[in-house]
Write a protein that holds these residues in place. Structure first.
Motif, PDB file in Angstrom:
ATOM      1  N   ARG A 219      12.090  -0.250   9.150  1.00  0.00           N
ATOM      2  CA  ARG A 219      11.326  -1.503   9.086  1.00  0.00           C
ATOM      3  C   ARG A 219      10.181  -1.473  10.086  1.00  0.00           C
ATOM      4  N   ASP A 220      10.460  -0.977  11.277  1.00  0.00           N
ATOM      5  CA  ASP A 220       9.420  -0.879  12.300  1.00  0.00           C
ATOM      6  C   ASP A 220       8.272   0.021  11.831  1.00  0.00           C
ATOM      7  N   ALA A 221       8.613   1.145  11.184  1.00  0.00           N
ATOM      8  CA  ALA A 221       7.574   2.052  10.679  1.00  0.00           C
ATOM      9  C   ALA A 221       6.748   1.381   9.587  1.00  0.00           C
ATOM     10  N   VAL A 222       7.410   0.661   8.674  1.00  0.00           N
ATOM     11  CA  VAL A 222       6.689  -0.049   7.611  1.00  0.00           C
ATOM     12  C   VAL A 222       5.766  -1.102   8.224  1.00  0.00           C
ATOM     13  N   MET A 223       6.275  -1.836   9.200  1.00  0.00           N
ATOM     14  CA  MET A 223       5.459  -2.872   9.831  1.00  0.00           C
ATOM     15  C   MET A 223       4.235  -2.273  10.522  1.00  0.00           C
ATOM     16  N   SER A 224       4.405  -1.145  11.187  1.00  0.00           N
ATOM     17  CA  SER A 224       3.285  -0.578  11.940  1.00  0.00           C
ATOM     18  C   SER A 224       2.324   0.210  11.061  1.00  0.00           C
ATOM     19  N   LYS A 225       2.816   0.826   9.996  1.00  0.00           N
ATOM     20  CA  LYS A 225       1.964   1.683   9.156  1.00  0.00           C
ATOM     21  C   LYS A 225       1.404   0.953   7.940  1.00  0.00           C
ATOM     22  N   CYS A 226       2.251   0.283   7.205  1.00  0.00           N
ATOM     23  CA  CYS A 226       1.850  -0.273   5.909  1.00  0.00           C
ATOM     24  C   CYS A 226       1.096  -1.592   6.020  1.00  0.00           C
ATOM     25  N   PHE A 227       1.458  -2.393   7.027  1.00  0.00           N
ATOM     26  CA  PHE A 227       0.845  -3.712   7.143  1.00  0.00           C
ATOM     27  C   PHE A 227      -0.584  -3.652   7.687  1.00  0.00           C
ATOM     28  N   GLN A 228      -1.060  -2.454   7.970  1.00  0.00           N
ATOM     29  CA  GLN A 228      -2.467  -2.310   8.334  1.00  0.00           C
ATOM     30  C   GLN A 228      -3.354  -2.629   7.134  1.00  0.00           C
ATOM     31  N   CYS A 229      -2.844  -2.320   5.922  1.00  0.00           N
ATOM     32  CA  CYS A 229      -3.631  -2.539   4.698  1.00  0.00           C
ATOM     33  C   CYS A 229      -2.974  -3.508   3.711  1.00  0.00           C
ATOM     34  N   HIS A 230      -1.643  -3.588   3.715  1.00  0.00           N
ATOM     35  CA  HIS A 230      -0.908  -4.350   2.701  1.00  0.00           C
ATOM     36  C   HIS A 230      -0.270  -5.609   3.279  1.00  0.00           C
ATOM     37  N   THR A 231      -0.037  -6.588   2.403  1.00  0.00           N
ATOM     38  CA  THR A 231       0.703  -7.790   2.781  1.00  0.00           C
ATOM     39  C   THR A 231       2.160  -7.630   2.358  1.00  0.00           C
ATOM     40  N   ASP A 232       2.995  -8.575   2.758  1.00  0.00           N
ATOM     41  CA  ASP A 232       4.411  -8.510   2.391  1.00  0.00           C
ATOM     42  C   ASP A 232       4.635  -8.683   0.892  1.00  0.00           C
ATOM     43  N   ALA A 233       3.679  -9.259   0.187  1.00  0.00           N
ATOM     44  CA  ALA A 233       3.831  -9.452  -1.261  1.00  0.00           C
ATOM     45  C   ALA A 233       3.973  -8.115  -1.991  1.00  0.00           C
ATOM     46  N   MET A 234       3.311  -7.092  -1.490  1.00  0.00           N
ATOM     47  CA  MET A 234       3.393  -5.781  -2.133  1.00  0.00           C
ATOM     48  C   MET A 234       4.837  -5.275  -2.158  1.00  0.00           C
ATOM     49  N   PHE A 235       5.548  -5.490  -1.075  1.00  0.00           N
ATOM     50  CA  PHE A 235       6.923  -5.000  -0.992  1.00  0.00           C
ATOM     51  C   PHE A 235       7.879  -5.884  -1.774  1.00  0.00           C
ATOM     52  N   ARG A 236       7.643  -7.192  -1.728  1.00  0.00           N
ATOM     53  CA  ARG A 236       8.510  -8.120  -2.459  1.00  0.00           C
ATOM     54  C   ARG A 236       8.371  -7.956  -3.961  1.00  0.00           C
ATOM     55  N   ASP A 237       7.193  -7.618  -4.440  1.00  0.00           N
ATOM     56  CA  ASP A 237       6.927  -7.591  -5.878  1.00  0.00           C
ATOM     57  C   ASP A 237       7.267  -6.274  -6.567  1.00  0.00           C
ATOM     58  N   HIS A 238       7.267  -5.155  -5.856  1.00  0.00           N
ATOM     59  CA  HIS A 238       7.405  -3.869  -6.529  1.00  0.00           C
ATOM     60  C   HIS A 238       8.838  -3.480  -6.886  1.00  0.00           C
TER      61      HIS A 238
ATOM     62  N   GLY B  78      18.086  -3.549  -6.751  1.00  0.00           N
ATOM     63  CA  GLY B  78      19.302  -4.353  -6.597  1.00  0.00           C
ATOM     64  C   GLY B  78      19.308  -5.225  -5.365  1.00  0.00           C
ATOM     65  N   ALA B  79      18.230  -5.208  -4.593  1.00  0.00           N
ATOM     66  CA  ALA B  79      18.189  -5.978  -3.344  1.00  0.00           C
ATOM     67  C   ALA B  79      17.956  -7.454  -3.628  1.00  0.00           C
ATOM     68  N   LYS B  80      18.523  -8.273  -2.764  1.00  0.00           N
ATOM     69  CA  LYS B  80      18.308  -9.716  -2.856  1.00  0.00           C
ATOM     70  C   LYS B  80      16.838 -10.003  -2.563  1.00  0.00           C
ATOM     71  N   PRO B  81      16.178 -10.800  -3.381  1.00  0.00           N
ATOM     72  CA  PRO B  81      14.747 -11.074  -3.141  1.00  0.00           C
ATOM     73  C   PRO B  81      14.505 -11.688  -1.763  1.00  0.00           C
ATOM     74  N   ALA B  82      13.485 -11.192  -1.102  1.00  0.00           N
ATOM     75  CA  ALA B  82      13.099 -11.730   0.211  1.00  0.00           C
ATOM     76  C   ALA B  82      12.293 -13.007   0.006  1.00  0.00           C
TER      77      ALA B  82
ATOM     78  N   GLY C  95      13.800   1.270  -0.060  1.00  0.00           N
ATOM     79  CA  GLY C  95      14.734   1.406  -1.172  1.00  0.00           C
ATOM     80  C   GLY C  95      15.955   0.519  -1.023  1.00  0.00           C
ATOM     81  N   THR C  96      16.390   0.312   0.216  1.00  0.00           N
ATOM     82  CA  THR C  96      17.551  -0.536   0.484  1.00  0.00           C
ATOM     83  C   THR C  96      17.198  -2.014   0.442  1.00  0.00           C
ATOM     84  N   ASP C  97      16.165  -2.388   1.187  1.00  0.00           N
ATOM     85  CA  ASP C  97      15.832  -3.808   1.331  1.00  0.00           C
ATOM     86  C   ASP C  97      14.906  -4.346   0.242  1.00  0.00           C
TER      87      ASP C  97
END
Length: 107
Positions: free
Chosen positions: A41-60, A100-104, A94-96
């Protein structure tokens, strides 16, 4: 005038206080953050959120391999990730954020 409490009345007050305390503790525990820090999660927050919002992860909602392919696509577009970071991020997503993950909740 002296007020006398009966044993059942005193027990009711004690149990009422305990019940109220338990409800308070349960509400506080529900607001606590996740168990332990998650390096993925820390890696995603530091790397991916430079360009993407949380919607990208929730929607895919992809499985681990799908997220790994997405991360490698980002490497092809200039993302600078180590192999260890890619594995951590793909495992976490893949987990969160898998099928099959519960929607955030949206923020």
């Amino acid at each position: 005038m002296i007020l006398r409490r009966t044993l059942p009345g005193q027990l009711g007050a004690v149990f009422g206080g305990l019940l109220g305390g338990l409800i308070f503790v349960a509400a506080a525990a529900a607001q606590q953050p996740a168990d332990a820090p998650n390096p993925g999660r820390d890696a995603v927050m530091s790397k991916c959120f430079q360009c993407h919002t949380d919607a990208m992860f929730r929607d895919h909602r992809q499985d681990r391999r799908g997220w790994e392919a997405t991360i490698y696509r980002m490497v092809g577009r200039g993302g600078l990730y180590t192999a260890d970071e890619i594995k951590l991020m793909a495992d976490y997503l893949g987990t969160d954020f898998g099928p099959g993950a519960k929607p955030a909740p949206a923020k």
